[in-house]
Write a protein that holds these residues in place. Structure first.
Motif, short mmCIF file in Angstrom:
data_model
loop_
_atom_site.label_atom_id
_atom_site.label_comp_id
_atom_site.label_asym_id
_atom_site.label_seq_id
_atom_site.Cartn_x
_atom_site.Cartn_y
_atom_site.Cartn_z
N THR A 1 40.51 44.36 39.10
CA THR A 1 40.73 45.37 37.95
C THR A 1 39.84 44.75 36.65
OG1 THR A 1 43.02 45.89 39.22
CG2 THR A 1 42.42 46.46 36.52
N ILE A 2 40.09 43.50 36.34
CA ILE A 2 39.60 43.02 35.29
C ILE A 2 38.13 42.93 35.25
CG2 ILE A 2 39.20 40.68 34.19
CD1 ILE A 2 42.03 39.81 35.45
N GLU A 3 37.41 42.85 36.45
CA GLU A 3 35.94 43.02 36.33
C GLU A 3 35.62 44.38 36.30
OE1 GLU A 3 33.74 40.74 36.62
OE2 GLU A 3 32.09 42.01 36.73
N ARG B 1 36.98 46.63 34.51
CA ARG B 1 37.50 46.84 32.94
C ARG B 1 36.20 46.30 32.22
NH1 ARG B 1 42.46 48.12 30.84
NH2 ARG B 1 41.52 47.92 29.03
N MET B 2 35.58 45.01 32.59
CA MET B 2 34.82 44.36 31.83
C MET B 2 33.40 45.04 31.96
SD MET B 2 35.21 40.42 32.90
CE MET B 2 36.48 39.41 32.08
N ARG B 3 33.41 45.99 33.13
CA ARG B 3 32.14 46.68 33.17
C ARG B 3 32.12 48.03 32.57
NH1 ARG B 3 29.43 45.06 39.17
NH2 ARG B 3 29.84 43.14 38.93
N GLY B 4 33.27 48.25 31.77
CA GLY B 4 33.44 49.40 30.98
C GLY B 4 34.11 50.68 31.95
N TRP C 1 34.19 32.03 36.63
CA TRP C 1 34.64 33.50 36.16
C TRP C 1 35.83 33.50 35.58
CZ3 TRP C 1 38.17 37.18 37.77
CH2 TRP C 1 37.97 38.41 37.34
N LYS D 1 35.24 33.88 31.68
CA LYS D 1 35.09 35.13 31.34
C LYS D 1 36.82 35.86 30.98
CE LYS D 1 30.82 36.47 32.30
NZ LYS D 1 29.80 35.82 31.65
N VAL D 2 37.57 35.11 31.93
CA VAL D 2 38.86 35.64 31.95
C VAL D 2 39.79 34.82 31.04
CG1 VAL D 2 41.13 36.45 33.12
CG2 VAL D 2 38.75 36.54 34.24
#
Ligand SMILES: Cc1cc2nc3c(=O)[nH]c(=O)nc-3n(C[C@H](O)[C@H](O)[C@H](O)COP(=O)(O)OP(=O)(O)OC[C@H]3O[C@@H](n4cnc5c(N)ncnc54)[C@H](O)[C@@H]3O)c2cc1C
Length: 245
Positions: A148-150, A152-155, A229, A233-234
């Protein structure tokens, strides 16, 4: 990108006015406790002659986000049903049992047998909600949360579906230690001689050589970048400890 449509059925419990059980309580407030997962759950229950008027949890040390959900939700449900013969809170069965047991002890102190209390029927109404998303993740454990986080990070617009009343899956109750092999962080903490091969050797010894070697290899060759990561990133903060990981 094609949008995925998701229909969720939200269950809203609407209490109906129905006859409560035909019993007579000794009016007053009674206190009782029962063991939860981390210690006693202490409950105060107030009765008028024909009704349970209030249920308050006055002390509990249950797991945050799991047992505490039962502690906040279950008293209201018992009160609506005027009985403890109802379902507990999914995922928090030990805390639920403790609350049922403590309330039952209060009911007994008020001179009534808990079994005499027939649950008041509540009508469940289904409300449909349509959501649109680029990506739907089923299961909010560590894997699902990472996806989910990834996403969202990719838009992407992501919808995460979780069946339990909390997210986290096994990670919500895990020991909290993670393998950091191969991460930048591990080197920063001074461990420079670790390798996927060394990690696999440890895991195979620990698993009596029964491990799924393909999965273990995937884990050993990716865990480092996963930790980086999470850290870079998180924003997860890791603390080194004394364990040999
Ligand atoms: C007690 C314990 C201690 C542990 N300690 C550690 C540790 O110290 N270090 C470590 O690295 N690992 C530890 N682990 C292992 C680690 O926690 C798990 O491997 C990891 O959390 C698994 O994550 P997952 O997302 O793959 O699966 P899960 O955590 O199982 O997540 C799956 C999720 O999907 C949901 N789900 C299932 N079916 C549906 C459905 N049909 N619809 C919607 N949602 C659904 C579940 O409710 C759950 O939230 C521990 C595990 C346990 C149980």
């Amino acid at each position: 990108m094609k949008k995925l449509l998701l229909t969720s059925a939200l269950l809203a419990a609407l209490p109906l006015v129905v006859q409560a059980s035909d019993v007579t309580f000794r009016a007053g407030t009674y206190e009782a406790s029962a063991d939860g997962i981390h210690g006693p759950v202490v409950v105060k229950t107030t009765f008028s002659e024909h009704k349970i008027d209030s249920i308050r949890i006055v002390k509990q040390t249950e797991t945050e986000g799991i047992g505490t959900v039962a502690a906040s939700e279950l008293p209201k449900k018992i009160l609506n049903a005027q009985s403890t013969k109802i379902d507990g809170i999914a995922g928090a069965s030990i805390t639920s049992k403790a609350i049922f047991s403590a309330v039952n002890k209060c009911i007994e102190q008020a001179g009534v047998k808990p079994d005499q209390l027939i649950p008041v029927i509540t009508k469940k109404q289904t409300k449909e909600e349509k959501l649109s998303a680029d990506m739907v993740v089923v299961g909010g454990g560590g894997s699902g949360m990472a996806a989910t986080i990834e996403g969202r990070m990719r838009g992407l617009k992501v919808v995460l579906v979780e069946k339990m009343p909390y997210i986290g899956g096994a990670a919500a109750i895990s020991g909290g230690q993670v393998v950091a092999q191969g991460s930048k962080l591990q080197k920063q903490f001074g461990s420079t001689k670790d390798s996927p091969e060394s990690m696999m050797k440890d895991f195979l010894a620990n698993g009596h050589n029964l491990n799924d070697k393909r999965m273990l290899s995937l884990y050993a060759h990716n865990v480092g970048q996963t930790i980086d990561w999470l850290h870079d990133k998180v924003g997860v903060k890791f603390i080194p400890n004394d364990l040999p990981y």
